[in-house]
Motif scaffolding. Structure first.
Motif, mmCIF file in Angstrom:
data_model
loop_
_atom_site.group_PDB
_atom_site.id
_atom_site.type_symbol
_atom_site.label_atom_id
_atom_site.label_comp_id
_atom_site.label_asym_id
_atom_site.label_seq_id
_atom_site.Cartn_x
_atom_site.Cartn_y
_atom_site.Cartn_z
ATOM 1 N N ASN A 1 31.162 30.095 28.105
ATOM 2 C CA ASN A 1 30.167 30.246 29.167
ATOM 3 C C ASN A 1 30.293 31.575 29.931
ATOM 4 O O ASN A 1 29.721 31.723 30.999
ATOM 5 C CB ASN A 1 30.229 29.062 30.141
ATOM 6 N N LEU A 2 31.010 32.508 29.384
ATOM 7 C CA LEU A 2 31.212 33.803 30.044
ATOM 8 C C LEU A 2 29.884 34.509 30.304
ATOM 9 O O LEU A 2 29.733 35.208 31.304
ATOM 10 C CB LEU A 2 32.134 34.689 29.203
ATOM 11 N N ASN A 3 28.902 34.284 29.436
ATOM 12 C CA ASN A 3 27.600 34.908 29.643
ATOM 13 C C ASN A 3 26.973 34.472 30.976
ATOM 14 O O ASN A 3 26.279 35.249 31.610
ATOM 15 C CB ASN A 3 26.655 34.593 28.487
ATOM 16 N N LEU A 4 27.222 33.230 31.407
ATOM 17 C CA LEU A 4 26.702 32.774 32.708
ATOM 18 C C LEU A 4 27.237 33.631 33.846
ATOM 19 O O LEU A 4 26.541 33.865 34.838
ATOM 20 C CB LEU A 4 27.063 31.311 32.958
ATOM 21 N N TRP A 5 28.479 34.049 33.740
ATOM 22 C CA TRP A 5 29.075 34.882 34.776
ATOM 23 C C TRP A 5 28.269 36.164 34.957
ATOM 24 O O TRP A 5 27.897 36.520 36.065
ATOM 25 C CB TRP A 5 30.531 35.211 34.453
ATOM 26 N N PHE A 6 27.993 36.826 33.852
ATOM 27 C CA PHE A 6 27.309 38.115 33.926
ATOM 28 C C PHE A 6 25.808 37.975 34.147
ATOM 29 O O PHE A 6 25.181 38.826 34.776
ATOM 30 C CB PHE A 6 27.586 38.930 32.662
ATOM 31 N N GLU A 7 25.204 36.909 33.652
ATOM 32 C CA GLU A 7 23.760 36.738 33.767
ATOM 33 C C GLU A 7 23.325 36.058 35.061
ATOM 34 O O GLU A 7 22.212 36.257 35.524
ATOM 35 C CB GLU A 7 23.230 35.926 32.582
ATOM 36 N N THR A 8 24.198 35.243 35.649
ATOM 37 C CA THR A 8 23.791 34.440 36.803
ATOM 38 C C THR A 8 24.740 34.566 37.988
ATOM 39 O O THR A 8 24.333 34.941 39.080
ATOM 40 C CB THR A 8 23.690 32.952 36.391
ATOM 41 N N ILE A 9 25.980 34.250 37.780
ATOM 42 C CA ILE A 9 26.937 34.122 38.883
ATOM 43 C C ILE A 9 27.201 35.455 39.580
ATOM 44 O O ILE A 9 27.269 35.511 40.806
ATOM 45 C CB ILE A 9 28.247 33.474 38.400
ATOM 46 N N ALA A 10 27.325 36.511 38.831
ATOM 47 C CA ALA A 10 27.617 37.824 39.431
ATOM 48 C C ALA A 10 26.530 38.262 40.407
ATOM 49 O O ALA A 10 26.807 38.996 41.358
ATOM 50 C CB ALA A 10 27.799 38.863 38.333
ATOM 51 N N ASP A 11 25.295 37.786 40.211
ATOM 52 C CA ASP A 11 24.182 38.186 41.073
ATOM 53 C C ASP A 11 23.929 37.243 42.245
ATOM 54 O O ASP A 11 23.017 37.478 43.033
ATOM 55 C CB ASP A 11 22.897 38.293 40.238
ATOM 56 N N LEU A 12 24.712 36.187 42.358
ATOM 57 C CA LEU A 12 24.521 35.231 43.454
ATOM 58 C C LEU A 12 24.899 35.850 44.788
ATOM 59 O O LEU A 12 25.784 36.705 44.869
ATOM 60 C CB LEU A 12 25.378 33.979 43.239
ATOM 61 N N ALA A 13 24.250 35.396 45.846
ATOM 62 C CA ALA A 13 24.635 35.796 47.202
ATOM 63 C C ALA A 13 26.002 35.188 47.523
ATOM 64 O O ALA A 13 26.424 34.208 46.896
ATOM 65 C CB ALA A 13 23.590 35.310 48.198
ATOM 66 N N GLU A 14 26.680 35.748 48.504
ATOM 67 C CA GLU A 14 28.035 35.291 48.842
ATOM 68 C C GLU A 14 28.079 33.800 49.173
ATOM 69 O O GLU A 14 28.958 33.083 48.710
ATOM 70 C CB GLU A 14 28.599 36.111 50.000
ATOM 71 N N HIS A 15 27.123 33.300 49.983
ATOM 72 C CA HIS A 15 27.135 31.886 50.346
ATOM 73 C C HIS A 15 26.889 31.004 49.121
ATOM 74 O O HIS A 15 27.398 29.891 49.046
ATOM 75 C CB HIS A 15 26.125 31.589 51.461
ATOM 76 N N GLU A 16 26.145 31.492 48.140
ATOM 77 C CA GLU A 16 25.922 30.730 46.914
ATOM 78 C C GLU A 16 27.193 30.673 46.067
ATOM 79 O O GLU A 16 27.483 29.647 45.450
ATOM 80 C CB GLU A 16 24.780 31.332 46.104
ATOM 81 N N LYS A 17 27.949 31.754 46.049
ATOM 82 C CA LYS A 17 29.220 31.767 45.312
ATOM 83 C C LYS A 17 30.199 30.781 45.939
ATOM 84 O O LYS A 17 30.928 30.077 45.237
ATOM 85 C CB LYS A 17 29.826 33.168 45.286
ATOM 86 N N ILE A 18 30.216 30.718 47.261
ATOM 87 C CA ILE A 18 31.105 29.776 47.946
ATOM 88 C C ILE A 18 30.676 28.352 47.641
ATOM 89 O O ILE A 18 31.514 27.485 47.351
ATOM 90 C CB ILE A 18 31.117 30.040 49.464
#
Length: 115
Positions: free
Chosen positions: A11-28
């Motif tokens: 699922n590493l592609n999710l990191w680069f395609e989705t998670i890396a672009d999330l706002a800080e509160h969304e990452k939390i």
């Protein structure tokens, strides 16, 4: 974050395609859902907006919530007897609030039982 979200080769592609672009509160919120509430990554990404977070300790957040929602109904002469620590403990034991650490900051989920 990698460990908490269960990032791996599959699922590493999710990191680069989705998670890396999330706002800080969304990452939390994502960290909370995956590492605390045990959601899998795909389901957690769908529930990000369902998580209510407040920066601060469980006691501080519980005190703010009590003051906002209940203090007006309590007579002024009784304010000195309010035990915020016990209120916070009740909220924690009922599953309503949950305190966790993310990037050396304390956060409290204020709708833990509803997520």
């Amino acid at each position: 974050m990698f460990s908490g979200c269960g990032i791996n080769q599959a699922n590493l592609n999710l990191w680069f395609e989705t998670i890396a672009d999330l706002a800080e509160h969304e990452k939390i919120a994502l960290y909370y859902l995956c590492s605390v509430s045990s959601y899998n990554l795909e389901n957690a990404l769908d529930k990000l907006e369902d998580v209510n977070l407040s920066e601060g300790s469980l006691k501080d957040v519980a005190e703010n919530l009590f003051d906002e929602f209940y203090l007006n109904d309590v007579p002024e002469s009784v304010h000195a007897y309010i035990d915020y620590e016990k209120f916070a403990l009740d909220c924690e034991l009922n599953g309503d609030l949950f305190e966790f650490e993310f990037n050396d900051t304390t956060w409290t989920c204020t709708n833990a039982s509803g997520v």
